[in-house]
Motif scaffolding. Sequence first.
Motif, mmCIF file in Angstrom:
data_model
loop_
_atom_site.group_PDB
_atom_site.id
_atom_site.type_symbol
_atom_site.label_atom_id
_atom_site.label_comp_id
_atom_site.label_asym_id
_atom_site.label_seq_id
_atom_site.Cartn_x
_atom_site.Cartn_y
_atom_site.Cartn_z
ATOM 1 N N ASN A 95 -50.526 -47.557 154.627
ATOM 2 C CA ASN A 95 -51.099 -46.795 153.515
ATOM 3 C C ASN A 95 -50.918 -45.296 153.720
ATOM 4 O OD1 ASN A 95 -53.727 -45.235 152.527
ATOM 5 N ND2 ASN A 95 -53.364 -46.942 151.131
ATOM 6 N N GLU A 96 -50.601 -44.589 152.650
ATOM 7 C CA GLU A 96 -50.270 -43.167 152.747
ATOM 8 C C GLU A 96 -51.413 -42.331 153.329
ATOM 9 O OE1 GLU A 96 -47.774 -44.990 149.498
ATOM 10 O OE2 GLU A 96 -49.875 -45.095 150.138
ATOM 11 N N ILE A 97 -52.630 -42.589 152.916
ATOM 12 C CA ILE A 97 -53.771 -41.817 153.420
ATOM 13 C C ILE A 97 -53.998 -42.124 154.894
ATOM 14 C CG2 ILE A 97 -56.218 -41.326 153.150
ATOM 15 C CD1 ILE A 97 -54.408 -40.396 150.843
ATOM 16 N N GLN A 98 -53.937 -43.392 155.252
ATOM 17 C CA GLN A 98 -54.098 -43.769 156.650
ATOM 18 C C GLN A 98 -52.974 -43.202 157.501
ATOM 19 O OE1 GLN A 98 -54.500 -48.108 156.281
ATOM 20 N NE2 GLN A 98 -56.709 -47.908 156.617
ATOM 21 N N CYS A 99 -51.775 -43.168 156.953
ATOM 22 C CA CYS A 99 -50.636 -42.618 157.685
ATOM 23 C C CYS A 99 -50.804 -41.114 157.907
ATOM 24 C CB CYS A 99 -49.342 -42.904 156.918
ATOM 25 S SG CYS A 99 -47.846 -42.519 157.850
ATOM 26 N N HIS A 100 -51.327 -40.409 156.918
ATOM 27 C CA HIS A 100 -51.549 -38.969 157.061
ATOM 28 C C HIS A 100 -52.617 -38.699 158.121
ATOM 29 C CE1 HIS A 100 -50.922 -34.893 155.611
ATOM 30 N NE2 HIS A 100 -52.231 -34.698 155.619
ATOM 31 N N LEU A 101 -53.661 -39.499 158.109
ATOM 32 C CA LEU A 101 -54.713 -39.369 159.108
ATOM 33 C C LEU A 101 -54.157 -39.663 160.494
ATOM 34 C CD1 LEU A 101 -57.760 -38.887 159.530
ATOM 35 C CD2 LEU A 101 -58.114 -41.333 159.181
#
Length: 411
Positions: A95-101
């Motif tokens: 997931n994009e948000i999880q990847c950014h985190l």
Amino acid sequence: MDASELYWLPFRQVYQQLQAANKSSIASLNELLNLNLQWLLEGLGRFERPSEQSAKALQAGKVLKAPAWGSKRGITIDKHLVEATLDLSNTLDLNEIQCHLLLKRWLKNNDVNIPAPAVSSNTAAPLALPAPANSGAGTATGAQQQMQGLNQAVLLSEVVQGVADYYAQERIYLTKCQQFVIMNSMDPAADASQSCRDLLRRLLDASWESKVYDNLAALLKPAAAKSSASKGPGSDAGGSGSKTTSAMQAGAFVTTAGASSGSPHMVKPLDFDQRLLLHKLQQRCEVLSLLTQLYCGTDPTCLATAFKRQQAAPHAANDSESTGVSASGAAAAAEVAGMRWPKCSEERLQQLLQLLGDAVFAGGVAGAGIVSVVARAAASGNEALHLQQLSEALVSATGCGYVPNVPAITC
């Protein structure tokens, strides 16, 4: 966007806190277990796949809501890392948000700073990026460039590999945390035993086994099936359409030369796919171990071993105290035995072996051979024999005896 469901505490730290728990920190232990209840229940499935909603939220660049116990200020978006995050999210299927985190945490942990590139009207100046800690790579400048006219950074191959390794470790530590709950529940001498038993009962009542099985199935399913479905009939993610490529994506023991990424925002290492495969094999072994622990939970041998270890505890200084210890151990064993433990039924055994055969041998004759051999044991109705055959299949078929080139993680 509320990203509370996507946020997680770093599982390496969670695991270390679990291991350090003692009688004086039971309240903190209970709080930690409750905060991570959904993650412990759903396991690897809580790391979500990329979604259009998350991609749009990332590109919007606004602060995302996070749980107060995790990040009171929310999840901030580093706008110059958005495009690199999108590419990395696609590569890791995260997931994009999880990847950014994940990316931000890795950069912070390794003291790597990626400033926003300076944008000129016509050309893009090279961006210097400090090498990750302990990498010995020094400072790289030529391999990292910004796209013309865009204020977006490019991730070096060392960063891409570092984040991928970090993600794999987080997944493994999460599974280790799940294993911790079971192992300490069955050890009356452990300070965390009662807290883990209370949590274990809740997890078993919530059909924990089915979720662990689903996580294993996701690890064993061929990745090629997901990519080809989105590209339409006759297409192939690797461009060759070869069975070798499909087998490698499935996780079989096939070696092929790596290829550099065509992404403009990240440089993919040449051996990246092979390293992802090794991570995947290790994760399979950990989840399989967890599933086996669930099936063996009511095994009298396991309970007896834990009970004997508790009886030999050094704190039993006199007869009366020893009697109290024995009584508490017997009560704990009875409590564990009375829980709703799952059974390794013949049907479940067949499902597991079919998954193993299809994944490791890419649906070949060898995979079918494993299923047919164990089918004879399953016909006997002997659950212990089921588990023995399953264990043998795991060692021979999944690479659990192979040690990937990643930092060692022990119980």
